[in-house]
Design an enzyme around this catalytic site. Structure first.
Site, PDB file in Angstrom:
ATOM      1  N   ASP A 128       0.809  -1.226   0.000  1.00  0.00           N
ATOM      2  CA  ASP A 128       0.000   0.000   0.000  1.00  0.00           C
ATOM      3  C   ASP A 128       0.837   1.270   0.000  1.00  0.00           C
ATOM      4  OD1 ASP A 128      -2.253  -1.636   0.106  1.00  0.00           O
ATOM      5  OD2 ASP A 128      -2.215  -1.667   2.295  1.00  0.00           O
TER       6      ASP A 128
ATOM      7  N   LYS B 248       1.878   2.148  -5.158  1.00  0.00           N
ATOM      8  CA  LYS B 248       2.395   1.579  -6.416  1.00  0.00           C
ATOM      9  C   LYS B 248       1.468   1.889  -7.586  1.00  0.00           C
ATOM     10  CE  LYS B 248       2.318  -2.423  -4.385  1.00  0.00           C
ATOM     11  NZ  LYS B 248       2.072  -2.018  -2.987  1.00  0.00           N
TER      12      LYS B 248
ATOM     13  N   GLY C 125      -4.568  -4.181  -3.817  1.00  0.00           N
ATOM     14  CA  GLY C 125      -5.555  -3.139  -4.105  1.00  0.00           C
ATOM     15  C   GLY C 125      -4.774  -1.898  -4.474  1.00  0.00           C
ATOM     16  N   HIS C 126      -4.781  -1.541  -5.749  1.00  0.00           N
ATOM     17  CA  HIS C 126      -3.977  -0.421  -6.234  1.00  0.00           C
ATOM     18  C   HIS C 126      -4.900   0.726  -6.648  1.00  0.00           C
ATOM     19  CE1 HIS C 126      -0.432  -3.348  -7.245  1.00  0.00           C
ATOM     20  NE2 HIS C 126      -0.791  -3.367  -5.982  1.00  0.00           N
TER      21      HIS C 126
ATOM     22  N   GLN D  26       1.925  -6.057  -3.250  1.00  0.00           N
ATOM     23  CA  GLN D  26       2.396  -6.206  -1.865  1.00  0.00           C
ATOM     24  C   GLN D  26       3.672  -5.374  -1.656  1.00  0.00           C
ATOM     25  OE1 GLN D  26       1.370  -9.545  -3.481  1.00  0.00           O
ATOM     26  NE2 GLN D  26      -0.528  -8.575  -2.899  1.00  0.00           N
TER      27      GLN D  26
HETATM   28  P1  GDP Z   1      -0.738   0.388  -3.574  1.00  0.00           P
HETATM   29  O1  GDP Z   1      -1.362  -0.883  -3.113  1.00  0.00           O
HETATM   30  O2  GDP Z   1       0.742   0.425  -3.337  1.00  0.00           O
HETATM   31  O3  GDP Z   1      -1.083   0.751  -4.993  1.00  0.00           O
HETATM   32  O4  GDP Z   1      -1.357   1.542  -2.646  1.00  0.00           O
HETATM   33  P2  GDP Z   1      -2.910   1.706  -2.229  1.00  0.00           P
HETATM   34  O5  GDP Z   1      -3.653   2.219  -3.390  1.00  0.00           O
HETATM   35  O6  GDP Z   1      -3.413   0.489  -1.560  1.00  0.00           O
HETATM   36  O7  GDP Z   1      -2.783   2.791  -1.072  1.00  0.00           O
HETATM   37  C1  GDP Z   1      -2.189   4.033  -1.288  1.00  0.00           C
HETATM   38  C2  GDP Z   1      -3.215   5.128  -0.940  1.00  0.00           C
HETATM   39  O8  GDP Z   1      -2.552   6.373  -0.835  1.00  0.00           O
HETATM   40  C3  GDP Z   1      -4.274   5.322  -2.015  1.00  0.00           C
HETATM   41  O9  GDP Z   1      -5.462   5.702  -1.401  1.00  0.00           O
HETATM   42  C4  GDP Z   1      -3.705   6.464  -2.859  1.00  0.00           C
HETATM   43  O10 GDP Z   1      -4.731   7.205  -3.526  1.00  0.00           O
HETATM   44  C5  GDP Z   1      -3.042   7.296  -1.809  1.00  0.00           C
HETATM   45  N1  GDP Z   1      -1.858   8.058  -2.261  1.00  0.00           N
HETATM   46  C6  GDP Z   1      -0.894   7.682  -3.133  1.00  0.00           C
HETATM   47  N2  GDP Z   1       0.082   8.620  -3.190  1.00  0.00           N
HETATM   48  C7  GDP Z   1      -0.288   9.596  -2.330  1.00  0.00           C
HETATM   49  C8  GDP Z   1       0.315  10.820  -1.913  1.00  0.00           C
HETATM   50  O11 GDP Z   1       1.410  11.194  -2.347  1.00  0.00           O
HETATM   51  N3  GDP Z   1      -0.369  11.566  -0.986  1.00  0.00           N
HETATM   52  C9  GDP Z   1      -1.561  11.167  -0.459  1.00  0.00           C
HETATM   53  N4  GDP Z   1      -2.151  11.951   0.451  1.00  0.00           N
HETATM   54  N5  GDP Z   1      -2.156  10.027  -0.830  1.00  0.00           N
HETATM   55  C10 GDP Z   1      -1.519   9.244  -1.737  1.00  0.00           C
HETATM   56  P1  IMO Z   2      -0.915  -4.141  -2.269  1.00  0.00           P
HETATM   57  O1  IMO Z   2      -0.470  -4.675  -3.607  1.00  0.00           O
HETATM   58  C1  IMO Z   2      -0.928  -4.623   2.077  1.00  0.00           C
HETATM   59  C2  IMO Z   2      -0.995  -8.720   3.622  1.00  0.00           C
HETATM   60  C3  IMO Z   2      -2.245  -9.142   4.369  1.00  0.00           C
HETATM   61  C4  IMO Z   2      -1.643 -10.138   5.362  1.00  0.00           C
HETATM   62  C5  IMO Z   2      -0.554 -10.816   4.533  1.00  0.00           C
HETATM   63  C6  IMO Z   2      -0.982 -12.150   3.936  1.00  0.00           C
HETATM   64  O2  IMO Z   2      -2.192  -3.413  -2.314  1.00  0.00           O
HETATM   65  O3  IMO Z   2       0.199  -3.378  -1.623  1.00  0.00           O
HETATM   66  P2  IMO Z   2      -2.545 -12.780   1.887  1.00  0.00           P
HETATM   67  O4  IMO Z   2      -4.001 -12.529   1.643  1.00  0.00           O
HETATM   68  O5  IMO Z   2      -1.638 -12.213   0.849  1.00  0.00           O
HETATM   69  O6  IMO Z   2      -2.262 -14.233   2.161  1.00  0.00           O
HETATM   70  O7  IMO Z   2      -2.230 -12.023   3.279  1.00  0.00           O
HETATM   71  O8  IMO Z   2      -0.229  -9.906   3.491  1.00  0.00           O
HETATM   72  N1  IMO Z   2      -1.218  -8.179   2.258  1.00  0.00           N
HETATM   73  C7  IMO Z   2      -1.147  -6.881   1.942  1.00  0.00           C
HETATM   74  N2  IMO Z   2      -0.966  -5.805   2.722  1.00  0.00           N
HETATM   75  N3  IMO Z   2      -1.048  -4.471   0.740  1.00  0.00           N
HETATM   76  C8  IMO Z   2      -1.216  -5.556  -0.058  1.00  0.00           C
HETATM   77  O9  IMO Z   2      -1.216  -5.470  -1.398  1.00  0.00           O
HETATM   78  C9  IMO Z   2      -1.305  -6.827   0.537  1.00  0.00           C
HETATM   79  N4  IMO Z   2      -1.492  -8.075   0.066  1.00  0.00           N
HETATM   80  C10 IMO Z   2      -1.421  -8.904   1.128  1.00  0.00           C
HETATM   81  O10 IMO Z   2      -2.851  -8.055   5.015  1.00  0.00           O
HETATM   82  O11 IMO Z   2      -0.998  -9.435   6.398  1.00  0.00           O
HETATM   83 MG    MG Z   3      -2.897  -1.543  -1.824  1.00  0.00          MG
END
Ligand code: GDP
Ligand code: IMO
Ligand code: MG
Length: 435
Positions: free
Chosen positions: A13, A16, A40-41, A223
């Site tokens: 998270d 990416k 979840g991106h 991840q």
């Molecule tokens: P990912 O799994 O690595 O793609 O990240 P996620 O989408 O799960 O979580 C990142 C969260 O941070 C999302 O809600 C993005 O919209 C938000 N985000 C990404 N870059 C920034 C930033 O520079 N500032 C803020 N405030 N939010 C950001």
């Molecule tokens: P993105 O791509 C954050 C974590 C789960 C749990 C562990 C194992 O959005 O960054 P799983 O379901 O993979 O067997 O769970 O890994 N986990 C993540 N945490 N971002 C993710 O993906 C994750 N994918 C799995 O919360 O701790």
């Molecule tokens: Mg994510």
């Protein structure tokens, strides 16, 4: 630069999706290489939010080649729902390709994931319960069912039967679930296969072709490094290799196809699920970072644990991935904190000090950060588009990180929106003209 890998440098998270979306404009192919819909991106485009679990984060550019590589585990129900949702929002999905060798998440994988966690009780990993672990386990046991199997009903039925048999006793509590019935499952998956058929392809040669033509391949990791099954905080990890080296196996290219590896890290640290977290803040400051950063899971909605930036873990991630650049996201979230702290080593029981990331689980579980204080800032960062626009203390924070890790900061996020990003020297050549 023909091959650029994007990996999470923390516990996932990191942002990416946003970074891949930005770079995808210049890319000829975006390919996911591991994980599944545990990911979840998020992309925020013109105030509109998109959340991708399986489809690569390049899909918002019409016709862009976006591949789900052989290393990904695919829940075809989730994938078809994701395609439907994009079509409803008038996003062109014609560029989507799915590896015929990608393994499928089956209904029993999800049930086994739930069962496994329930059995662990207090020792739960806190998985996303999407069936990721059981699916990779079947892949390793040679009982997996692959995308290509969907296209032949006889083979599909035989393989489902063979995969179900050894699981009968574990699945006994669910014996009456209609979705576990061999006939129902075969039929449901055959129909899903029919729906996905036009997207199923041999994806590795697509990457080779782009490479041969001098194009840019973007490898989209899911991840984060500390969730890697070998290099992360085992057993509190996911079930795939997350590190940059995995891009080769999960996409079907050799190491020479990779020129650069960029790690994505937040300006602080978060983690969802259980496991060690040496810089965790379990106080009101941690709570306010969670609120300011909207730290609630994209996939499961769970609150994310929050903490200070952990440079020990980040230096380790720099090394295991061979990072050539770092993207620091969410710098804006730290605005308003007088004194920031960054962990530069870990302290263990009885005064033990660890300058390097400890391999031993019991040390990691008891370690906490030894911090350096850096002055914060109060200015709103969201309008900054170059390093010069940032307050001096924010620039100094980035410089400290870059010096500690020995790699350049190539981009910095100052808000969730697509344009809320600062591109620095090293990233300039990939910056679209409009940015
Ligand atoms: P990912 O799994 O690595 O793609 O990240 P996620 O989408 O799960 O979580 C990142 C969260 O941070 C999302 O809600 C993005 O919209 C938000 N985000 C990404 N870059 C920034 C930033 O520079 N500032 C803020 N405030 N939010 C950001
Ligand atoms: P993105 O791509 C954050 C974590 C789960 C749990 C562990 C194992 O959005 O960054 P799983 O379901 O993979 O067997 O769970 O890994 N986990 C993540 N945490 N971002 C993710 O993906 C994750 N994918 C799995 O919360 O701790
Ligand atoms: Mg994510």
């Amino acid at each position: 630069m023909p091959g650029l890998v994007i990996v999470g440098a923390q516990w996932g998270d990191e942002g990416k999706g946003k970074v891949v979306d930005l770079l995808a404009e210049q890319a000829d192919l975006v390919i996911r290489f591991q994980g599944g819909n545990n990911a979840g991106h998020t992309i925020v485009r013109d105030g509109e939010t998109f959340k991708f679990h399986l489809i690569p984060s390049g899909i918002l550019y019409p016709g862009k080649l976006c591949a789900i590589g052989n290393g990904v585990v695919v829940d075809p129900k989730v994938l078809t729902a994701e395609i439907d949702e994009l079509r409803r929002r008038r996003i062109d999905t014609s560029g989507l390709r799915i590896s015929a060798n990608a393994h499928l998440i089956m209904p029993y994988h999800k049930l086994l994931d739930q069962e496994g966690e329930a059995k662990l009780g207090k020792l739960q990993i806190g998985t996303t319960r999407r069936g990721i672990g059981p699916c990779y386990a079947d892949k390793a046991s040679r009982l997996g069912i692959r995308m290509q199997d969907l296209l032949d009903e006889k083979i599909l039925r035989k393989k489902i039967y063979a995969a179900l048999e050894p699981k009968r006793s574990m699945l006994r509590p669910y014996a009456k679930e209609p979705e576990l019935d061999l006939h129902t499952m075969t039929e449901e998956y055959r129909i899903l296969g029919h729906r996905l058929e036009t997207h199923i392809a041999d994806t590795a040669p697509i990457a080779w072709r782009v490479e041969d033509e001098g194009g840019l391949v973007l490898f989209e990791g899911a991840q984060g490094t500390l969730l890697d099954i070998d290099h992360g905080t085992y057993p509190f990890v996911t079930s795939s290799n997350v590190v940059a080296g995995s891009a080769c196996a999960g996409a079907g290219v050799g190491p020479r196809s990779i020129d650069e590896v960029w790690g994505i890290a937040k300006a602080y640290t978060t983690r969802v699920g259980a496991g060690p977290f040496p810089t965790e803040l379990e106080d009101s400051l941690g709570e306010s970072i969670r609120e300011a950063g909207r730290e609630f899971g994209t996939t499961t909605g769970r609150p994310r644990r929050t903490g200070w930036l952990d440079l020990v873990a980040l230096r380790y991630a720099t090394r295991v991935n061979g990072l050539t650049g770092l993207v620091v996201t969410k710098l804006d979230v730290l605005t308003g904190i007088d004194q920031l702290q960054v962990a530069v080593r870990y302290l263990g029981p009885e005064g033990a000090r660890f300058d390097e990331y400890p391999y031993h689980q019991s040390i990691l579980h008891r370690a906490h950060g030894d911090y350096v204080q850096l002055p914060g800032w109060h200015e709103d960062l969201s309008g900054a588009r170059s390093l010069e626009d940032l307050p001096a203390n924010a620039r100094a924070y980035l410089d400290y990180i870059s010096d500690f890790l020995g790699i350049p900061v190539v981009m910095t996020g100052v808000g969730p929106g697509r344009d809320e990003m600062i591109w620095t020297g090293a990233a300039e050549r990939l910056r679209p003209a409009a940015a």
